[in-house]
Design a protein around this motif. Sequence first.
Motif, PDB file in Angstrom:
ATOM      1  N   ASP A 172       2.499  47.236  71.168  1.00 22.66           N
ATOM      2  CA  ASP A 172       2.935  46.028  71.737  1.00 22.66           C
ATOM      3  C   ASP A 172       2.300  45.804  72.913  1.00 22.66           C
ATOM      4  O   ASP A 172       2.704  44.850  73.652  1.00 22.66           O
ATOM      5  N   VAL A 235       8.729  49.087  63.309  1.00 22.95           N
ATOM      6  CA  VAL A 235       7.897  47.731  63.212  1.00 22.95           C
ATOM      7  C   VAL A 235       6.464  48.152  63.592  1.00 22.95           C
ATOM      8  O   VAL A 235       5.727  47.491  63.075  1.00 22.95           O
ATOM      9  N   HIS A 236       6.400  48.778  64.712  1.00 22.74           N
ATOM     10  CA  HIS A 236       5.146  49.121  65.141  1.00 22.74           C
ATOM     11  C   HIS A 236       4.300  49.766  64.077  1.00 22.74           C
ATOM     12  O   HIS A 236       2.992  49.725  63.839  1.00 22.74           O
ATOM     13  N   GLN A 239       3.290  47.471  61.616  1.00 27.54           N
ATOM     14  CA  GLN A 239       2.113  46.684  61.916  1.00 27.54           C
ATOM     15  C   GLN A 239       0.892  47.150  61.654  1.00 27.54           C
ATOM     16  O   GLN A 239      -0.124  46.792  61.190  1.00 27.54           O
ATOM     17  N   GLN A 240       0.737  48.581  62.305  1.00 27.80           N
ATOM     18  CA  GLN A 240      -0.492  49.143  62.012  1.00 27.80           C
ATOM     19  C   GLN A 240      -0.782  49.412  60.719  1.00 27.80           C
ATOM     20  O   GLN A 240      -2.092  49.407  60.398  1.00 27.80           O
ATOM     21  N   ILE A 242      -0.156  47.427  58.125  1.00 24.20           N
ATOM     22  CA  ILE A 242      -0.456  46.274  57.646  1.00 24.20           C
ATOM     23  C   ILE A 242      -2.045  45.759  58.296  1.00 24.20           C
ATOM     24  O   ILE A 242      -3.016  45.444  57.488  1.00 24.20           O
ATOM     25  N   GLU A 243      -2.364  46.234  59.546  1.00 27.78           N
ATOM     26  CA  GLU A 243      -3.549  46.071  60.031  1.00 27.78           C
ATOM     27  C   GLU A 243      -4.655  46.835  59.158  1.00 27.78           C
ATOM     28  O   GLU A 243      -5.788  46.223  58.825  1.00 27.78           O
ATOM     29  N   LEU A 267       9.456  39.607  61.390  1.00 28.95           N
ATOM     30  CA  LEU A 267       8.063  38.537  61.548  1.00 28.95           C
ATOM     31  C   LEU A 267       8.908  37.486  62.161  1.00 28.95           C
ATOM     32  O   LEU A 267       8.166  36.950  63.162  1.00 28.95           O
ATOM     33  N   TYR A 271       8.155  40.289  66.289  1.00 25.87           N
ATOM     34  CA  TYR A 271       7.834  41.843  66.414  1.00 25.87           C
ATOM     35  C   TYR A 271       6.791  42.363  65.448  1.00 25.87           C
ATOM     36  O   TYR A 271       6.211  43.172  65.779  1.00 25.87           O
ATOM     37  N   LEU A 272       6.480  41.391  64.563  1.00 26.33           N
ATOM     38  CA  LEU A 272       5.417  41.785  63.482  1.00 26.33           C
ATOM     39  C   LEU A 272       4.613  40.663  63.605  1.00 26.33           C
ATOM     40  O   LEU A 272       5.052  39.554  63.485  1.00 26.33           O
ATOM     41  N   SER A 273       3.227  40.890  63.640  1.00 30.79           N
ATOM     42  CA  SER A 273       2.458  39.677  63.463  1.00 30.79           C
ATOM     43  C   SER A 273       1.459  39.907  62.509  1.00 30.79           C
ATOM     44  O   SER A 273       0.521  40.894  62.395  1.00 30.79           O
ATOM     45  N   VAL A 274       1.593  38.812  61.299  1.00 26.64           N
ATOM     46  CA  VAL A 274       0.469  38.752  60.521  1.00 26.64           C
ATOM     47  C   VAL A 274       0.453  37.644  59.681  1.00 26.64           C
ATOM     48  O   VAL A 274       1.390  37.019  59.768  1.00 26.64           O
TER      49      VAL A 274
END
Lengths: 555, 555
Positions: A172, A235-236, A239-240, A242-243, A267, A271-274
């Motif tokens: 982040d 969550v990080h 995030q990774q 998902i990316e 979300l 804290y999560l961005s998608v």
Amino acid sequence: MTKEKDNVKIIPLGGTNEIGKNMTVVEYKDEIIVVDSGLKFPDDDMLGIDVVIPDVSYLVKNKDRIKGIFITHGHEDHIGALPYVLKQVNVPVYATKLTAALINLKLTEHRIQDVVTVNIVKAKDTIKLEKMSVEFIKVNHSIADSCALAIHTPLGAVIHTGDFKVDFTPVDGEVIDLQRFAELGKRGVLALLCDSTNVEREGYTISESSVGESFKRIFHGVRGRIIISTFASNVHRIQQIIEAGVAQGRKIAVSGRSMENIIPIALDLGYLSVDEKHLISIDDIKKYPDNQVLIITTGSQGEPMAALSRMANNMHRKIQVKPGDTVVFSSSPIPGNEKPIFRTIDRLSKLGAEVVYGKLESIHVSGHACKEEIKLIHTLTRPKHLVPLHGEFRMLKEHRDLAIKMGMNPSSIVLPENGDVIEVHRRGIKKTGTVNSGHVLIDGLGVGDVGRIVLRDRKHLSEDGIITVVVTMDKESASVVAGPDIITRGFVYVKEAEALMESSRKVVAQALYECEDKQITDWNVLKNIIKDTLKNHLYEKTMRRPMILPIIMEV
Amino acid sequence: MTKEKDNVKIIPLGGTNEIGKNMTVVEYKDEIIVVDSGLKFPDDDMLGIDVVIPDVSYLVKNKDRIKGIFITHGHEDHIGALPYVLKQVNVPVYATKLTAALINLKLTEHRIQDVVTVNIVKAKDTIKLEKMSVEFIKVNHSIADSCALAIHTPLGAVIHTGDFKVDFTPVDGEVIDLQRFAELGKRGVLALLCDSTNVEREGYTISESSVGESFKRIFHGVRGRIIISTFASNVHRIQQIIEAGVAQGRKIAVSGRSMENIIPIALDLGYLSVDEKHLISIDDIKKYPDNQVLIITTGSQGEPMAALSRMANNMHRKIQVKPGDTVVFSSSPIPGNEKPIFRTIDRLSKLGAEVVYGKLESIHVSGHACKEEIKLIHTLTRPKHLVPLHGEFRMLKEHRDLAIKMGMNPSSIVLPENGDVIEVHRRGIKKTGTVNSGHVLIDGLGVGDVGRIVLRDRKHLSEDGIITVVVTMDKESASVVAGPDIITRGFVYVKEAEALMESSRKVVAQALYECEDKQITDWNVLKNIIKDTLKNHLYEKTMRRPMILPIIMEV
């Protein structure tokens, strides 16, 4: 007030000489604050226990002096005991946004969300109390929104690191606030209470963002589905995942209760961005070709009821693992979980999946500081006194040795035990007493009523089972009216051991006749005779020692 | 006889898809030989079980055809089931000298040493049977006197590697007989049955002799006592410990039953060589200064009753651990033992000892071949067919993949499961059936009478305990004469839960009255009513589900 009394008291109620159930009390005069309120999972010998929490009788006794519970981050070993503690000591809770959301999930489960106040704070905030104030300081860890605390007292700051690592390239972008640690150090830190979890490891903990690179490498060229398991609260990491999945054109589905709880919250809170178009329901995975599906799931520790374990056992309602699937464990085993994890890996392999796990690929990094990072924090904060926290004895000791090597005076360091009252003065630190502390075992609704006797009995029962002997006796004549009847569970399978049951009945009946001849009328004496007779008989026949429960019914 | 029938049958009865209880059957026509007869230790869910052995009902059924049990080496997972198996199938055993000595210890314990024949062989010996012959071939492993077997059949040799590694600098100077493997390979090997334990590890396993160097480095400069723990059967390790200790002028004492059993045998047979003047009794350690004492002990896996665990718990009768002592774990954790090992380390640290363990120092090496060594054996023997043995499923699969990468045809490889009948012809291998196989659970004297129901009951008992309800009823009127009485173990501590016991008695009594009103006289119906009533009551009050045992005594 004498000068002697002008001190800060530090009382660890959990998290020393153990991993888990972290809780530290900091006191100045009549003001008490509590840092964290965690649980731990039961040891192998705590049969039937769900979770273990700290003994907080000290807090209950001093409840009027407590100003609040300050939470460093949202892991179970820091928030898990909160519902149980708050039911006994209802004081305000202070936590950052994600941490507060996870706490609220728990309070709702225990149906106390309406009677408890959870105050949301952010890094750099300071909560002013009457005599102390508590400042939240950004740190890196394996869950977002983690903080250390600087507890400002008239004698100087007490820094509680919480769990931390130093990550120069966090997912982040928010690096641990080293400048603030340095600033506090320049002003003078009275005491450092510091995470010791990874103090045995040399060097630095690798950055969380390096895991993202591994995912891209591992996912590259996978033609089937990808099923990937990690800790739901990281969550990080998610995030990774998902990316890396989206970069390959995959849709993302989620399975597993804690994942399904945390992802929407993360979300929602940002804290999560998608892009939502990449997310699909687990019910829809069959609508996409296998190479467009990525499933994030729970169970990386081999937990028997988790989604991945159910997949491995072919008992998941929505996902059948098949050849072509790639299953990734983005985790490392917590000591004690090795066997169930390997069992899960084997079963997944048998179903035809490629399983990626272990140290060959860097698919997991720790959330805790290694030796060099701990040295960095010591150097920046230059504390007058040190209390190593969060670790087994050997780790706390290693932390002390590290500090001494860095030039600290051994007399400025206390190796704490849970319940120690550690007094810190401007020029000195010492243990001056103890308060109640220990394990409180939670089994079902009951708090604290599973004690040593119950556990000892469970252990005995688990090893050789139980054999119950019931006999109905005449109160007046002390003669047998009915029985002895023998019922057994967990000892032998009765249908295969009829002869043994029959011989057991006979030796007990014989013993009872002899007692009648001798006119023994004391039921306790009689019970002991039954017990000893049967014990010897069974040991001779089977070399086992089941629990024997003699029951006399009088009519 | 048709051409079809001219085959060798390979039937693994243990050691595939698991680590432990190794046993393989090799058959040609009416001749059966058995390789190894091992046990394994119970899984966490096998409550109260002492050891697990293979199901040998196939051997019992074919006992007249068995020519002998050929043992590759003296580890528990290769010899531990022998006493149980020989009681059912008394056939000659063939083993090398040290292996035979360890077998005889076991037979003596089971009091069958006089009725069993153990033939002592040495590497390069060949035992000629009618149709097959069995050749012992020297290999390296973590116990002395280990062998592979070449089973010569009219169709070619079947090589069973046993457990092995390739050690070019073994402690006893006897390198694995690679030339013989090469020679057999040149002549043509029908099938290779090969150890897969370490197939997941890259490279080569380090030589045992490197551990000796580490000991010298670690012992250097230690001023107090040295207490060092390793596997009792690893006599080469013990040799190196003794040499490093003696080089420092230390006397050697031994503590721990299996150590005390094995060391005299190893000395006697010449597998250990040490001048007796360096050995002292454990009773005499106090006669020497601390820097002249080295104690070799058991318990490197955290086994609760082992000598080192007793020292850690301050319960050893002869050794009190104290500051200045250095304790060395010359071992690595077997998966599942991490928690008890770390508990032992922590307790030793708390007593003031320096504890040396883990990967920081190379104080342990494996006894099993890594990838490159396995490739070497494949290259030398060039087998027509491969059956990977000794490993969990994922390891057997990795072994298959390795062989395919080396050019083997996938159709020449069988991934075995225990009980598979694998037929090998000159040009082909396939599974053609199965025989009985499985786990036989040994608890005390009983063989095989602890089945699934007993284990399920033990698990239930271990989690929430048991509650017994006894009521005496009149046979004629079906009315309550005495009771209900409630007795419980492992559920709640009764003195703290009197109200719960009282309310339980009441709900059961109430249910019984209602049954009397309804004139229910079927005891089974009545028992179910008692059970359900109490179950609901207890779950509501405690959220626990103890086992409920209703007992009706009729008078």
